[in-house]
Design an enzyme around this catalytic site. Sequence first.
Site, short mmCIF file in Angstrom:
data_model
loop_
_atom_site.label_atom_id
_atom_site.label_comp_id
_atom_site.label_asym_id
_atom_site.label_seq_id
_atom_site.Cartn_x
_atom_site.Cartn_y
_atom_site.Cartn_z
N HIS A 89 38.23 21.53 56.75
CA HIS A 89 38.65 21.10 58.10
C HIS A 89 37.45 21.22 59.06
O HIS A 89 37.12 22.32 59.50
CB HIS A 89 39.82 21.95 58.62
CG HIS A 89 40.36 21.48 59.93
ND1 HIS A 89 41.68 21.20 60.15
CD2 HIS A 89 39.75 21.25 61.12
CE1 HIS A 89 41.87 20.81 61.40
NE2 HIS A 89 40.70 20.84 62.02
N HIS A 91 35.18 19.25 62.49
CA HIS A 91 34.97 18.20 63.49
C HIS A 91 33.46 18.00 63.60
O HIS A 91 32.76 18.90 64.06
CB HIS A 91 35.54 18.61 64.85
CG HIS A 91 37.02 18.84 64.81
ND1 HIS A 91 37.94 17.86 65.05
CD2 HIS A 91 37.73 19.96 64.52
CE1 HIS A 91 39.16 18.35 64.92
NE2 HIS A 91 39.06 19.63 64.59
N ARG A 149 32.11 15.28 65.17
CA ARG A 149 31.82 14.51 66.38
C ARG A 149 31.04 13.23 66.08
O ARG A 149 30.96 12.81 64.94
CB ARG A 149 31.07 15.37 67.41
CG ARG A 149 31.71 16.74 67.70
CD ARG A 149 33.16 16.63 68.13
NE ARG A 149 33.66 17.89 68.69
CZ ARG A 149 34.94 18.21 68.74
NH1 ARG A 149 35.87 17.42 68.24
NH2 ARG A 149 35.32 19.34 69.29
N LYS A 154 45.60 12.46 58.67
CA LYS A 154 45.83 13.56 59.61
C LYS A 154 46.96 13.24 60.57
O LYS A 154 46.97 12.19 61.21
CB LYS A 154 44.54 13.77 60.40
CG LYS A 154 44.65 14.79 61.50
CD LYS A 154 44.61 16.21 60.98
CE LYS A 154 44.90 17.19 62.09
NZ LYS A 154 44.26 18.48 61.91
N HIS A 176 48.47 19.03 61.99
CA HIS A 176 48.29 19.93 63.14
C HIS A 176 49.69 20.38 63.53
O HIS A 176 50.45 19.62 64.13
CB HIS A 176 47.60 19.20 64.32
CG HIS A 176 47.32 20.12 65.46
ND1 HIS A 176 46.07 20.55 65.81
CD2 HIS A 176 48.17 20.76 66.31
CE1 HIS A 176 46.15 21.39 66.83
NE2 HIS A 176 47.43 21.53 67.16
N HIS A 225 44.78 25.05 59.87
CA HIS A 225 44.42 26.17 60.75
C HIS A 225 45.64 27.00 61.18
O HIS A 225 45.97 27.07 62.35
CB HIS A 225 43.62 25.72 61.97
CG HIS A 225 44.07 24.44 62.65
ND1 HIS A 225 45.38 24.21 63.03
CD2 HIS A 225 43.39 23.33 63.00
CE1 HIS A 225 45.46 23.02 63.60
NE2 HIS A 225 44.27 22.47 63.58
N LEU A 257 42.63 25.55 69.80
CA LEU A 257 44.02 25.22 69.48
C LEU A 257 44.17 25.11 67.97
O LEU A 257 43.29 24.54 67.33
CB LEU A 257 44.42 23.91 70.15
CG LEU A 257 44.60 24.02 71.67
CD1 LEU A 257 44.79 22.64 72.29
CD2 LEU A 257 45.79 24.92 72.02
N ASP A 290 37.60 24.60 60.96
CA ASP A 290 37.95 23.97 62.23
C ASP A 290 36.80 24.10 63.22
O ASP A 290 37.03 24.29 64.41
CB ASP A 290 39.25 24.53 62.81
CG ASP A 290 39.80 23.67 63.93
OD1 ASP A 290 39.39 22.50 64.05
OD2 ASP A 290 40.66 24.16 64.69
N HIS A 336 31.99 21.92 71.41
CA HIS A 336 32.00 21.28 72.73
C HIS A 336 30.80 21.87 73.47
O HIS A 336 30.51 23.06 73.30
CB HIS A 336 33.27 21.64 73.51
CG HIS A 336 34.52 21.07 72.94
ND1 HIS A 336 34.94 19.79 73.19
CD2 HIS A 336 35.46 21.62 72.14
CE1 HIS A 336 36.08 19.56 72.55
NE2 HIS A 336 36.43 20.66 71.91
#
Length: 365
Positions: free
Chosen positions: A29, A31, A33, A115, A152, A190, A235, A263, A267
């Site tokens: 899992h 991200h 970007r 997903k 999720h 997660h 989250l 996860d 950012h």
Amino acid sequence: MGQQSSEQAVSSNKAGRPTLTLRRPDDWHTHLRSGDMLKAVAPYTARQFARAIVMPNLVPPVTTIAAAEEYRSQILAALPSDADFTPLMTCYLTDSISAEEVEKGHHKGAFTAAKLYPANATTNSSHGVTDIRRIYPVLEVMQRSGMPLLVHGEVTDHEVDIFDREAVFIERILVGLLKDFPELKLVFEHITTAEAAVFVTESGPNVAATITPHHLTFNRNAIFKGGIRPHFYCLPVAKREKHRLALRKAATSGLAKFFLGTDTAPHEARDKETACGCAGLFNAPYAMESYAAVFEEESALDQLEMFASVAGPTFYGLPLNEERITLEPVETVVPDHIAIPSGKLVPFHAGETLKWRFKAGSSAA
Ligand code: NCD
Ligand code: ZN
């Protein structure tokens, strides 16, 4: 699902702490970007992990075969030429996505999984599913072809307390979903609660879960320690201590239904340190060091390979990695921030000294 034995090697240093040699792990899992952020963060995941399930919550979301193939090329182009890394792409389910596109994408190898974001549950999920029944034709096809559904698992009803949204999701959505699709391969992503760990443990072998390093490391107090701490906000939000303890028990249990999913969700610092800060931790740079600390504290280093390198590919029906990596019992200082061209990222464990050091290894044992 059978439990495959791990062949993890252990040798001790003078102080009695072992050097660990493990099959190269995968991250189920992530991200990664897009654009400049992709270029800045992808090498960290590719350094530690052989493969990663890449989340599709870009703007716009990855909902077509063409978009997934394009995104995969961008990821590969963002890596150093000698990187040995396979991105496993996912499809973002929307109310209107066609079952044909999902099935064709899975057959072609463009989508490893799909997903499910309940609409507005988290970052870039506004195109998510508003009512699970709307994607029943897609789930039918996925169940038939053994394509994993990555969930999720939080309700989005604002009347439900944010700390209860995962447990309520199990009762309101998950139980009925698995009743209607009893053979659907499902990863509860997660997980953050004891309820989720119990639910997954008691479900059939088609149900598994990923667990992040941060949910194993801190509880919700960390978000409010001496002031508001945006770099601990993600989250699903971290829960009470009893839930963290249940997650540690699940991760270190040796049960092949719990596996590694960081996860990692970078950012820029300025987007977190603001009046309405983004959710997500950037944990890719020291992910294995972080998990190793947890497993050592739980006296379960012998289960780390199962969690990090065996259970995930077994669930996904993919071969185990043959290369090995090493975790040395050497202190690693985590920087306060990592500079990127557009600003900076604050990594998980910023400013801390970790007790392990990751070392890539190339040879197969
Ligand atoms: C993720 C993100 O930023 O994309 N944020 C997070 O807190 N984990 C989205 C998600 O996985 O919920
Ligand atoms: Zn995520």
